[in-house]
Scaffold this active site. Structure first.
Site, short mmCIF file in Angstrom:
data_model
loop_
_atom_site.label_atom_id
_atom_site.label_comp_id
_atom_site.label_asym_id
_atom_site.label_seq_id
_atom_site.Cartn_x
_atom_site.Cartn_y
_atom_site.Cartn_z
N GLU A 122 1.22 -0.81 -0.13
CA GLU A 122 0.36 -0.20 0.14
C GLU A 122 0.32 1.09 -0.03
OE1 GLU A 122 -3.22 -0.99 -0.41
OE2 GLU A 122 -3.01 -2.01 0.46
N HIS A 134 -2.86 2.47 8.44
CA HIS A 134 -3.37 1.57 7.61
C HIS A 134 -3.69 0.64 8.99
CE1 HIS A 134 -6.54 -0.87 4.41
NE2 HIS A 134 -5.02 -1.19 4.77
N HIS A 153 -7.34 -2.71 10.33
CA HIS A 153 -8.44 -3.46 9.25
C HIS A 153 -9.50 -2.98 10.97
CE1 HIS A 153 -6.21 -6.14 5.99
NE2 HIS A 153 -5.93 -4.61 6.14
N GLU A 161 -18.03 12.57 21.86
CA GLU A 161 -16.45 12.54 21.36
C GLU A 161 -16.11 12.63 20.45
OE1 GLU A 161 -14.88 14.42 24.51
OE2 GLU A 161 -13.33 13.40 22.90
N HIS A 163 -12.77 -3.23 3.51
CA HIS A 163 -11.30 -4.03 3.99
C HIS A 163 -10.30 -2.86 4.97
CE1 HIS A 163 -7.14 -3.54 1.62
NE2 HIS A 163 -7.00 -3.54 2.72
P1 13P Z 1 1.29 -5.11 3.20
O1 13P Z 1 1.81 -6.71 3.90
O2 13P Z 1 1.88 -5.29 1.42
O3 13P Z 1 1.55 -4.10 4.01
O4 13P Z 1 -0.79 -5.61 2.97
C1 13P Z 1 -1.75 -5.55 4.50
C2 13P Z 1 -2.49 -4.95 3.42
O5 13P Z 1 -3.22 -4.07 4.56
C3 13P Z 1 -3.46 -5.00 2.35
O6 13P Z 1 -3.81 -3.60 2.66
ZN ZN Z 2 -4.78 -3.35 4.10
#
Ligand code: 13P
Ligand code: ZN
Length: 263
Positions: free
Chosen positions: A109, A132, A134, A162, A203
């Site tokens: 990413e 980033h 999940h 908040e 995602h």
């Molecule tokens: P990477 O292992 O390449 O960082 O990817 C993980 C991920 O969250 C893809 O969106």
């Molecule tokens: Zn991801």
């Protein structure tokens, strides 16, 4: 090495919160040259990486960035294997000056990360960080809610007091797009003109800001609101935060919130 400990500490927290299973998630953080010097010689180029978008505005900047395929749970024990420090050396190349000691490379990413840095730096010269992850309940919401930025923003603001204080500009939402390439980076960075947080349907989330604490706190607050939403949205709700309550909070805390959603 203070900065390495700070970064691995946050990555470990993201893991223990359950938001970065396996190799899920990635982080990139702008470093001062002095911080890089505390870790390595910033002028020794180990390898180079190529990017297919224009990085002119960030030439000379250093980033510590997680490696692709690396597990956040392993960061504290082996930072030099799992993290790299890169310097943007020209329009389309980055040089590795430290890390990825077993042959790794920047996260898949990294096009999105670097394009978000380019955009956020235009909005805020003190911007430094993109994370980033999940985040579970944020992903849940993208299965049951319309993929509309104002819809998400209003729901998340109304789940807890908040929210509007921590993300007055709201959150943006993108539909499902193939991850790991330049295109999703273009779409994400475009939304970063107005938002610090962009949700990728089914995602996860990208959050940006100045410091590790600030961005981690932003993720925590959005995910907490999403958790509350997922716990109550299909139950009979007897009372909630109203538009008037939100406006009262904004006035009391002098919050310049996104208009056109609750007013
Ligand atoms: P990477 O292992 O390449 O960082 O990817 C993980 C991920 O969250 C893809 O969106
Ligand atoms: Zn991801």
């Amino acid at each position: 090495m203070k900065v390495i400990n700070e970064v691995t500490g946050i990555l470990n927290l993201l893991y223990t919160h359950g938001w970065d299973e396996r190799n899920g998630g990635n982080l990139s953080y702008i470093l001062e040259e002095e911080e890089v010097k505390s870790v390595c010689d910033p002028n020794v180029v180990l390898r180079t990486f190529e990017y297919d978008f224009d990085m002119t505005s960030i030439i000379g900047k250093f980033f510590i960035i997680t490696g692709t395929g690396t597990y956040f749970k392993n960061m504290v024990a082996a930072p030099e294997v799992n993290l790299g420090i890169i310097k943007i050396i020209d329009k389309s190349h980055a040089a590795l000056v430290w890390g990825y000691s077993e042959g790794g490379r920047p996260t898949s990413e990294s096009p999105t990360h670097l394009q978000c840095h380019i955009e956020r730096l235009k909005q805020d010269p003190n911007h430094r960080l993109v994370i980033h992850c999940h985040a579970t309940n944020v992903i849940c919401m993208t299965h049951v809610c319309p993929l509309d930025s104002n819809f998400f923003t209003e729901k998340l603001w109304k789940m807890q007091t908040e929210s509007i204080v921590v993300f007055p500009e709201g959150v943006a939402v993108l539909p499902w797009i193939l991850c790991g390439g330049t295109q999703i980076g273009i779409e994400t960075a475009n939304l970063m003109k107005e938002y610090r947080s962009v949700i990728w349907a089914q995602h996860g989330i990208f959050c940006t800001g100045k410091t590790l604490d600030e961005v981690f706190g932003l993720i925590e607050t959005i995910e907490k609101a999403a958790e509350i939403y997922m716990k109550v949205y299909d139950k009979k709700i007897y009372q909630s935060i109203t538009n008037e309550n939100l406006i009262e909070i904004a006035q009391a805390f002098k919050i310049d919130y996104r208009h056109g959603i609750i007013d």
